[in-house]
Design a protein around this motif. Structure first.
Motif, PDB file in Angstrom:
ATOM      1  N   PRO A  56     -14.679   3.791   3.964  1.00  0.00           N
ATOM      2  CA  PRO A  56     -13.763   4.143   5.060  1.00  0.00           C
ATOM      3  C   PRO A  56     -13.530   2.988   6.030  1.00  0.00           C
ATOM      4  O   PRO A  56     -12.405   2.773   6.492  1.00  0.00           O
ATOM      5  CB  PRO A  56     -14.465   5.325   5.743  1.00  0.00           C
ATOM      6  CG  PRO A  56     -15.305   5.924   4.667  1.00  0.00           C
ATOM      7  CD  PRO A  56     -15.784   4.767   3.849  1.00  0.00           C
ATOM      8  N   SER A  57     -14.588   2.237   6.336  1.00  0.00           N
ATOM      9  CA  SER A  57     -14.456   1.125   7.270  1.00  0.00           C
ATOM     10  C   SER A  57     -13.515   0.059   6.711  1.00  0.00           C
ATOM     11  O   SER A  57     -12.638  -0.459   7.430  1.00  0.00           O
ATOM     12  CB  SER A  57     -15.839   0.525   7.556  1.00  0.00           C
ATOM     13  OG  SER A  57     -15.732  -0.597   8.401  1.00  0.00           O
ATOM     14  N   LYS A  60      -9.895   1.330   6.674  1.00  0.00           N
ATOM     15  CA  LYS A  60      -9.334   1.366   8.026  1.00  0.00           C
ATOM     16  C   LYS A  60      -8.919  -0.029   8.481  1.00  0.00           C
ATOM     17  O   LYS A  60      -7.871  -0.203   9.117  1.00  0.00           O
ATOM     18  CB  LYS A  60     -10.345   1.968   9.003  1.00  0.00           C
ATOM     19  CG  LYS A  60     -10.527   3.471   8.878  1.00  0.00           C
ATOM     20  CD  LYS A  60     -11.603   3.977   9.827  1.00  0.00           C
ATOM     21  CE  LYS A  60     -11.836   5.462   9.640  1.00  0.00           C
ATOM     22  NZ  LYS A  60     -12.944   5.967  10.512  1.00  0.00           N
ATOM     23  N   ARG A  61      -9.733  -1.039   8.160  1.00  0.00           N
ATOM     24  CA  ARG A  61      -9.391  -2.412   8.542  1.00  0.00           C
ATOM     25  C   ARG A  61      -8.108  -2.857   7.849  1.00  0.00           C
ATOM     26  O   ARG A  61      -7.231  -3.468   8.463  1.00  0.00           O
ATOM     27  CB  ARG A  61     -10.535  -3.363   8.196  1.00  0.00           C
ATOM     28  CG  ARG A  61     -11.754  -3.213   9.066  1.00  0.00           C
ATOM     29  CD  ARG A  61     -12.633  -4.450   9.007  1.00  0.00           C
ATOM     30  NE  ARG A  61     -13.033  -4.813   7.657  1.00  0.00           N
ATOM     31  CZ  ARG A  61     -14.125  -4.373   7.059  1.00  0.00           C
ATOM     32  NH1 ARG A  61     -14.923  -3.507   7.697  1.00  0.00           N
ATOM     33  NH2 ARG A  61     -14.442  -4.758   5.834  1.00  0.00           N
ATOM     34  N   LEU A  63      -5.734  -0.897   6.634  1.00  0.00           N
ATOM     35  CA  LEU A  63      -4.621  -0.111   7.157  1.00  0.00           C
ATOM     36  C   LEU A  63      -4.163  -0.660   8.506  1.00  0.00           C
ATOM     37  O   LEU A  63      -2.952  -0.813   8.757  1.00  0.00           O
ATOM     38  CB  LEU A  63      -5.026   1.353   7.292  1.00  0.00           C
ATOM     39  CG  LEU A  63      -3.977   2.289   7.913  1.00  0.00           C
ATOM     40  CD1 LEU A  63      -2.701   2.293   7.072  1.00  0.00           C
ATOM     41  CD2 LEU A  63      -4.537   3.707   8.057  1.00  0.00           C
ATOM     42  N   LEU A  64      -5.118  -0.972   9.375  1.00  0.00           N
ATOM     43  CA  LEU A  64      -4.770  -1.535  10.679  1.00  0.00           C
ATOM     44  C   LEU A  64      -4.068  -2.880  10.521  1.00  0.00           C
ATOM     45  O   LEU A  64      -3.084  -3.170  11.212  1.00  0.00           O
ATOM     46  CB  LEU A  64      -6.039  -1.693  11.528  1.00  0.00           C
ATOM     47  CG  LEU A  64      -5.843  -2.249  12.946  1.00  0.00           C
ATOM     48  CD1 LEU A  64      -4.938  -1.327  13.757  1.00  0.00           C
ATOM     49  CD2 LEU A  64      -7.192  -2.399  13.640  1.00  0.00           C
TER      50      LEU A  64
END
Length: 225
Positions: A56-57, A60-61, A63-64
């Protein structure tokens, strides 16, 4: 050669590719460099996935980064704040990594390769740079690419199948051989020693949209030659 050094090499090649596209479109040397960057970034992403423990981490990186890079990328390649016909290669990496994450979680199921199909479809739908080609490279490197010779063979085979039609169909020219300059990056696979390397590698994330903004600024001030 550490992962950090491999990443720096990929960045240099990528930057040269953007410079060629935006400022020197008739100098194929720059485009060759940009082409060689693609398998390096796919290989680095696959290496990160191979040792990933916190999916997930990582997602998320990415995606950001994809969201933060969208406007700078559109400005750099089109001069517009919104250009829906081409997305940054970060979108392709995000699709590929998401597919690998699902594959890793359900690798014992019969339908474990469905995430690969979904990643390929999504990257094509979103029109990420090197979409299908990039996703398949990432998956191939993740599954079988720890051997540099095998990784090199994947680059050659996928380039021929997905991007080699102009060369196969017609007379060889520098333009039609351009996709095969991806193979120029493959010797670096043999130099990679598996070590991460030092430095604050998270700084590469904000550096990408900043690079795109600088390139866009250059296109405003300087005409393409």
């Amino acid at each position: 050669m550490t992962a950090l050094e491999l990443k720096i090499a990929a960045w240099v090649l990528m930057t040269a590719g953007y410079l060629g596209e935006l400022f020197f479109p008739h100098l194929l040397l720059f485009q060759m460099a940009g082409t060689a960057a693609v398998p390096l970034f796919a290989y680095l992403a696959a290496e990160s996935c191979r040792y990933m423990r916190r999916w997930p981490s990582y997602l998320k990186r990415l995606l950001l980064l994809a969201l933060c890079s969208e406007v700078p990328f559109d400005l750099a390649v089109s001069g517009l704040f919104f250009w829906p016909f081409r997305q940054s290669p970060v979108v392709t990496l995000l699709c590929g990594v998401a597919g690998v994450a699902f594959f890793d979680r359900y690798r014992d199921r019969e339908w474990r390769f469905l995430p690969l199909v979904g990643s390929c479809f999504l990257s094509s739908l979103l029109m990420g740079d090197y979409g299908l080609y990039g996703v398949l490279l990432l998956f191939a490197f993740y599954l079988y690419g720890s051997d540099p010779a095998r990784a090199t063979s994947f680059v050659g085979i996928l380039t021929l199948l997905l991007r080699g039609a102009p060369l196969v169909a017609g007379r060889p020219t520098l333009e039609t051989t351009l996709p095969f300059w991806a193979l120029a990056a493959c010797p670096l696979f043999f130099l990679y020693d598996g070590r991460r390397g030092g430095g604050r590698q998270f700084l590469f994330y904000p550096a990408y949209p900043l690079l795109l903004l600088l390139l866009w600024g250059g296109t405003v001030l300087l005409p393409a030659g």
